[in-house]
Design a protein around this motif. Structure first.
Motif, PDB file in Angstrom:
ATOM      1  N   THR A   1       0.840  -1.197   0.000  1.00 40.18           N
ATOM      2  CA  THR A   1       0.000   0.000   0.000  1.00 40.18           C
ATOM      3  C   THR A   1       0.875   1.246   0.000  1.00 40.18           C
ATOM      4  O   THR A   1       2.073   1.181   0.302  1.00 40.18           O
ATOM      5  CB  THR A   1      -0.892   0.025   1.249  1.00 40.18           C
TER       6      THR A   1
ATOM      7  N   HIS B   1       5.755   1.986  -7.622  1.00 43.34           N
ATOM      8  CA  HIS B   1       4.707   0.958  -7.737  1.00 43.34           C
ATOM      9  C   HIS B   1       4.281   0.915  -9.197  1.00 43.34           C
ATOM     10  O   HIS B   1       4.400   1.907  -9.923  1.00 43.34           O
ATOM     11  CB  HIS B   1       3.522   1.318  -6.833  1.00 43.34           C
ATOM     12  N   ASN B   2       3.780  -0.247  -9.638  1.00 40.87           N
ATOM     13  CA  ASN B   2       3.350  -0.354 -11.041  1.00 40.87           C
ATOM     14  C   ASN B   2       1.975   0.239 -11.282  1.00 40.87           C
ATOM     15  O   ASN B   2       1.571   0.426 -12.424  1.00 40.87           O
ATOM     16  CB  ASN B   2       3.377  -1.815 -11.512  1.00 40.87           C
ATOM     17  N   ASP B   3       1.242   0.538 -10.219  1.00 40.49           N
ATOM     18  CA  ASP B   3      -0.079   1.165 -10.325  1.00 40.49           C
ATOM     19  C   ASP B   3       0.087   2.672 -10.106  1.00 40.49           C
ATOM     20  O   ASP B   3       0.466   3.097  -9.011  1.00 40.49           O
ATOM     21  CB  ASP B   3      -1.009   0.576  -9.275  1.00 40.49           C
ATOM     22  N   PRO B   4      -0.184   3.496 -11.121  1.00 34.29           N
ATOM     23  CA  PRO B   4       0.012   4.934 -10.961  1.00 34.29           C
ATOM     24  C   PRO B   4      -0.770   5.541  -9.802  1.00 34.29           C
ATOM     25  O   PRO B   4      -0.294   6.490  -9.166  1.00 34.29           O
ATOM     26  CB  PRO B   4      -0.467   5.505 -12.303  1.00 34.29           C
ATOM     27  N   VAL B   5      -1.952   5.013  -9.498  1.00 35.77           N
ATOM     28  CA  VAL B   5      -2.756   5.569  -8.408  1.00 35.77           C
ATOM     29  C   VAL B   5      -2.073   5.329  -7.069  1.00 35.77           C
ATOM     30  O   VAL B   5      -1.957   6.235  -6.232  1.00 35.77           O
ATOM     31  CB  VAL B   5      -4.173   4.977  -8.408  1.00 35.77           C
ATOM     32  N   VAL B   6      -1.598   4.104  -6.866  1.00 40.13           N
ATOM     33  CA  VAL B   6      -0.875   3.792  -5.623  1.00 40.13           C
ATOM     34  C   VAL B   6       0.400   4.620  -5.545  1.00 40.13           C
ATOM     35  O   VAL B   6       0.741   5.183  -4.500  1.00 40.13           O
ATOM     36  CB  VAL B   6      -0.548   2.287  -5.555  1.00 40.13           C
TER      37      VAL B   6
ATOM     38  N   VAL C   1       7.336   5.088 -12.042  1.00 43.44           N
ATOM     39  CA  VAL C   1       6.329   4.025 -12.041  1.00 43.44           C
ATOM     40  C   VAL C   1       7.081   2.764 -12.429  1.00 43.44           C
ATOM     41  O   VAL C   1       7.539   2.642 -13.568  1.00 43.44           O
ATOM     42  CB  VAL C   1       5.187   4.302 -13.039  1.00 43.44           C
TER      43      VAL C   1
ATOM     44  N   ALA D   1       6.476  -0.250 -15.678  1.00 45.75           N
ATOM     45  CA  ALA D   1       5.368   0.472 -16.313  1.00 45.75           C
ATOM     46  C   ALA D   1       4.839  -0.242 -17.550  1.00 45.75           C
ATOM     47  O   ALA D   1       3.684  -0.065 -17.924  1.00 45.75           O
ATOM     48  CB  ALA D   1       5.804   1.888 -16.681  1.00 45.75           C
TER      49      ALA D   1
ATOM     50  N   GLN E   1       2.054   1.708 -23.318  1.00 41.66           N
ATOM     51  CA  GLN E   1       1.411   1.641 -21.999  1.00 41.66           C
ATOM     52  C   GLN E   1       2.258   2.355 -20.954  1.00 41.66           C
ATOM     53  O   GLN E   1       1.747   3.114 -20.126  1.00 41.66           O
ATOM     54  CB  GLN E   1       1.208   0.183 -21.599  1.00 41.66           C
TER      55      GLN E   1
ATOM     56  N   LYS F   1       1.204   5.548 -18.529  1.00 42.04           N
ATOM     57  CA  LYS F   1       1.197   5.431 -17.071  1.00 42.04           C
ATOM     58  C   LYS F   1       2.157   6.428 -16.426  1.00 42.04           C
ATOM     59  O   LYS F   1       1.833   7.080 -15.425  1.00 42.04           O
ATOM     60  CB  LYS F   1       1.538   3.995 -16.662  1.00 42.04           C
TER      61      LYS F   1
ATOM     62  N   ALA G   1       1.081   9.694 -14.053  1.00 44.72           N
ATOM     63  CA  ALA G   1       1.576   9.766 -12.671  1.00 44.72           C
ATOM     64  C   ALA G   1       2.488  10.968 -12.470  1.00 44.72           C
ATOM     65  O   ALA G   1       2.342  11.726 -11.506  1.00 44.72           O
ATOM     66  CB  ALA G   1       2.309   8.474 -12.320  1.00 44.72           C
TER      67      ALA G   1
END
Length: 385
Positions: A163, A192-197, A217, A220, A225, A229, A233
């Motif tokens: 997280t 992290h690989n998730d831009p939101v996280v 990221v 990525a 892609q 991303k 981010a």
């Protein structure tokens, strides 16, 4: 006719005030504080292949990379570091995993900085005091690089997964260990690989410390892609003033990472723009092949290093306005093109001569800018062949 070339007098206004962070020096590149956001990449060669690694570093340097990282997973790689660090045109960061002894080897080799990932270095916490002493004496900063894929097991047990809170706690815990020894020459990444996280992690980190932040990221993905991303981010964070140095991670040649990184900074006004091609997406109104025109103009101006905006427009609706607003542009229709320079129509040419004319005018403007720069004492722009 005298045409105002509109040569930029200063760096573009930033999109937001920069977060106040302490500044470190990575070789001769300042990171943090009021220093411009720098662009990094990482070599894909086997580091122990010194010639191949230096060749790739040279290619990255030519693309606009300011700091380069090399992987050091083996003794052979560590032994190559002194030569690479000495001969590289830009500061070299050693990327260390698993073996603490390579941290000391990188410092002794003269690397500009060392990146450590505490989550996958055995007994790293026990070595912090020794690392802090060696790095401090050599004037070498440390990047604490926390990754979602290699988070400390203790934090995975606490949070269940990687997280934002887990990433930030890991980074700040390791910083606190260095701080116990008076070492603060640190920058941090929480990838992290998730831009939101990733965005949420950096926002939290920015609120809890003043260390310079390295944005990324991780994993990525392929070029398309990964570019999307990273752009999303980085754009979110940099627009809030968060971020001091960036690395776009792509499953693509590292020079492509640098190109994307530079373009992100230019688009946000964080770096003086270079050559920019503005072209319409085409639609049913277009009376010329805009795709081909834009590709041909882009190819013809490849290597031009000037703050020049060129508009290639294909219809009479938005075309004249966009072309007029650019430094150089064309509004096409009815088998011909109106050529604009700084808002003034200077000539109308047949469609077959649009590309040739735009390239000629761009070269002329570049030379005029070069001459004016020489007269004013400003650095010369260059036009590469």
């Amino acid at each position: 006719m005298t045409v105002d070339l509109g040569i930029p007098a200063a760096r573009p206004r930033p999109i937001a005030p920069r977060r106040k962070s302490r500044q470190i020096m990575v070789g001769n590149v300042p990171v943090g504080g009021d220093a411009p956001v720098s662009v990094q990449s990482m070599t894909t060669t086997v580091t122990s292949d010194i010639n191949a690694t230096l060749q790739q570093i040279a290619e990255l340097t030519a693309t606009g990379c300011q700091i380069v990282r090399v992987a050091v997973p083996s003794a052979d790689d560590a032994e190559a570091l002194p030569v690479i660090a000495k001969k590289s045109q830009i500061p070299v960061i050693a990327d260390i995993h698993f073996q603490p002894k390579y941290v000391f080897a990188a410092i002794d080799a003269g690397c500009a900085a060392v990146r450590v990932n505490p989550g996958n270095i055995r007994k790293f916490d026990d070595k912090v005091g020794e690392i802090a002493k060696a790095a401090s004496e050599a004037g070498v900063p440390i990047r604490i690089g926390v990754n979602a894929g290699s988070l400390d097991k203790r934090l995975l047990e606490k949070y269940g997964k990687a997280t934002p809170e887990a990433l930030v706690e890991s980074a700040l815990w390791e910083c606190s260990l260095f701080e116990e020894y008076g070492f603060r020459d640190i920058k941090i990444s929480v990838k992290h690989n998730d831009p939101v996280v990733m965005v949420n992690a950096y926002r939290q980190l920015a609120e809890q410390c003043d260390y310079p932040l390295h944005l990324g990221v991780t994993e990525a993905g392929p070029a398309f892609q990964g570019t999307i991303k990273s752009s999303v981010a980085f754009g979110a964070l940099l627009s809030e003033g968060i971020g001091d140095t960036i690395r776009v991670s792509l499953s693509a040649p590292p020079a492509e990472e640098v190109k994307v990184g530079n373009q992100i900074l230019e688009s946000l006004g964080l770096r003086e723009r270079g050559l920019e091609i503005v072209s319409c997406p085409s639609c049913g109104r277009a009376q010329v092949d805009v795709y081909t025109l834009a590709d041909q103009v882009t190819a013809g101006l490849k290597g031009m290093d000037v703050p020049l905006r060129v508009a290639v427009m294909g219809c009479v609706v938005n075309g004249p306005g966009e072309a007029r607003d650019a430094d150089l542009g064309v509004a096409s229709g009815n088998g011909k093109g109106q050529i604009f320079v700084k808002g003034e129509v200077i000539k109308t040419v047949p469609e077959s001569q649009i590309v040739e004319t735009l390239i000629e005018e761009a070269m002329r403007i570049a030379e005029d800018m070069k001459d004016e720069g020489a007269e004013s004492g400003e650095p010369n722009v260059s036009v590469a062949g």
